[in-house]
Design an enzyme around this catalytic site. Sequence first.
Site, mmCIF file in Angstrom:
data_model
loop_
_atom_site.group_PDB
_atom_site.id
_atom_site.type_symbol
_atom_site.label_atom_id
_atom_site.label_comp_id
_atom_site.label_asym_id
_atom_site.label_seq_id
_atom_site.Cartn_x
_atom_site.Cartn_y
_atom_site.Cartn_z
ATOM 1 N N PRO A 73 0.849 -1.197 0.000
ATOM 2 C CA PRO A 73 0.000 0.000 0.000
ATOM 3 C C PRO A 73 0.886 1.248 0.000
ATOM 4 O O PRO A 73 1.766 1.378 0.851
ATOM 5 C CB PRO A 73 -0.782 -0.127 1.317
ATOM 6 C CG PRO A 73 0.071 -0.983 2.194
ATOM 7 C CD PRO A 73 0.882 -1.872 1.308
ATOM 8 N N ARG A 99 8.272 0.636 -3.361
ATOM 9 C CA ARG A 99 8.771 1.678 -4.262
ATOM 10 C C ARG A 99 9.406 1.140 -5.542
ATOM 11 O O ARG A 99 9.430 1.824 -6.551
ATOM 12 C CB ARG A 99 9.770 2.564 -3.501
ATOM 13 C CG ARG A 99 9.080 3.451 -2.448
ATOM 14 C CD ARG A 99 10.079 4.107 -1.518
ATOM 15 N NE ARG A 99 10.926 3.115 -0.887
ATOM 16 C CZ ARG A 99 12.193 3.301 -0.567
ATOM 17 N NH1 ARG A 99 12.783 4.466 -0.838
ATOM 18 N NH2 ARG A 99 12.895 2.359 0.024
ATOM 19 N N GLN A 158 -6.520 -1.223 3.508
ATOM 20 C CA GLN A 158 -5.742 -0.892 4.699
ATOM 21 C C GLN A 158 -6.322 0.292 5.463
ATOM 22 O O GLN A 158 -6.512 1.370 4.907
ATOM 23 C CB GLN A 158 -4.285 -0.598 4.329
ATOM 24 C CG GLN A 158 -3.404 -0.515 5.571
ATOM 25 C CD GLN A 158 -1.990 -0.057 5.263
ATOM 26 O OE1 GLN A 158 -1.779 1.047 4.793
ATOM 27 N NE2 GLN A 158 -1.008 -0.900 5.555
ATOM 28 N N LYS A 211 0.502 -4.597 9.217
ATOM 29 C CA LYS A 211 1.799 -4.222 8.653
ATOM 30 C C LYS A 211 2.581 -3.436 9.699
ATOM 31 O O LYS A 211 2.086 -2.436 10.216
ATOM 32 C CB LYS A 211 1.603 -3.384 7.388
ATOM 33 C CG LYS A 211 2.908 -3.102 6.629
ATOM 34 C CD LYS A 211 2.618 -2.549 5.229
ATOM 35 C CE LYS A 211 3.871 -2.531 4.367
ATOM 36 N NZ LYS A 211 4.752 -1.428 4.607
ATOM 37 N N CYS A 216 3.255 3.210 9.012
ATOM 38 C CA CYS A 216 3.418 4.492 8.336
ATOM 39 C C CYS A 216 4.306 5.432 9.158
ATOM 40 O O CYS A 216 4.045 5.660 10.342
ATOM 41 C CB CYS A 216 2.062 5.153 8.088
ATOM 42 S SG CYS A 216 2.218 6.762 7.275
ATOM 43 N N ALA A 259 0.509 5.506 -0.398
ATOM 44 C CA ALA A 259 -0.346 6.689 -0.568
ATOM 45 C C ALA A 259 0.049 7.427 -1.844
ATOM 46 O O ALA A 259 1.233 7.662 -2.093
ATOM 47 C CB ALA A 259 -0.203 7.610 0.639
#
Length: 319
Positions: free
Chosen positions: A17, A226, A71, A140, A101, A19
């Site tokens: 996931p 990424r 999520q 996560k 995060c 953003a």
Amino acid sequence: MLKIGNVELKNNLILAPMAGVTDLPFRLLCKQQGAGLLCMEMVSAKAIYYNNKNTEALMEIHEEECPVSLQLFGSDPYIMSEIAKRIEERPFSILDINMGCPVPKVVNNQEGSALMKDPKLVKEIVTQTVKAIKKPVTVKIRKGFDENNINAVEIAKIIEDSGAAAIVVHGRTREQYYSGKADWDIIRQVKEKVSIPVIGNGDVVDPQSALKLKQETGCDGIMIGRGVRGNPWLFSQINEYLQRGVLVEQPTIQQIKEMIIEHAKLQVKYKGEYIGIREMRKHTAWYTAGCPHSARLRSKVNEIENLDSLVSLLDEYLV
């Protein structure tokens, strides 16, 4: 193959996931390229609770992309479990709880990776959310909050005991954000201590690193973040390498151009031309990194406002 709760995945490659990246158009492309599970952009449980209008678009799911993991992030066990219940009818297969995060506005709210500092709260959130819904719940996490608080193993055991179906471990601390090298050994340590599936995350950028992560940690699944930006082909390349030992050639300039146009058309279809094409600017920069004339193309792409001008620009520079 990987099984999470009652959900069977076709393979063990998972889109992380991210953003502003793993929206519906990009997920559809990753699915085409063979991702076994797609994770959506994280959504604030509090925002859904208070009927924030922006969350609706973030939760759009297309039947073609399933299985999908939705999520949630938040720190209130009651709100997290209530929202899980409220949205359970939506067509996602797995609910993931974000405890990784690193972004300041999330962490300063005691959400995301800040939760790793509070094992008791982790237990409450996971326990209540698991009880609230029938769908599998995953979590996560990171290696720890900082180098002085490396507690991924402890947190993973709490998550398992609280009823979660799988756990994702990103081998960096919150303090590291995405810099430095991911510590794969912490993934191995977690894998040795829990019996639920462990998904490794961090520094998978090509087929060789995917295989190395699997060999060094024994992880059940590989989550790719990424490394897949501007490179949805990575899923098909890794699948080929893990299943057949074949290293697929990198996409040609023509294939890159076709993928950007396909991506842009999906953006326009689901978000309209104004937003869709503006969002394509960053994607185009990722797709064309390393291509001839890419620096000039990147500066020009920031001026485009419609699909036709994007196509013309690509025709001019990607030859």
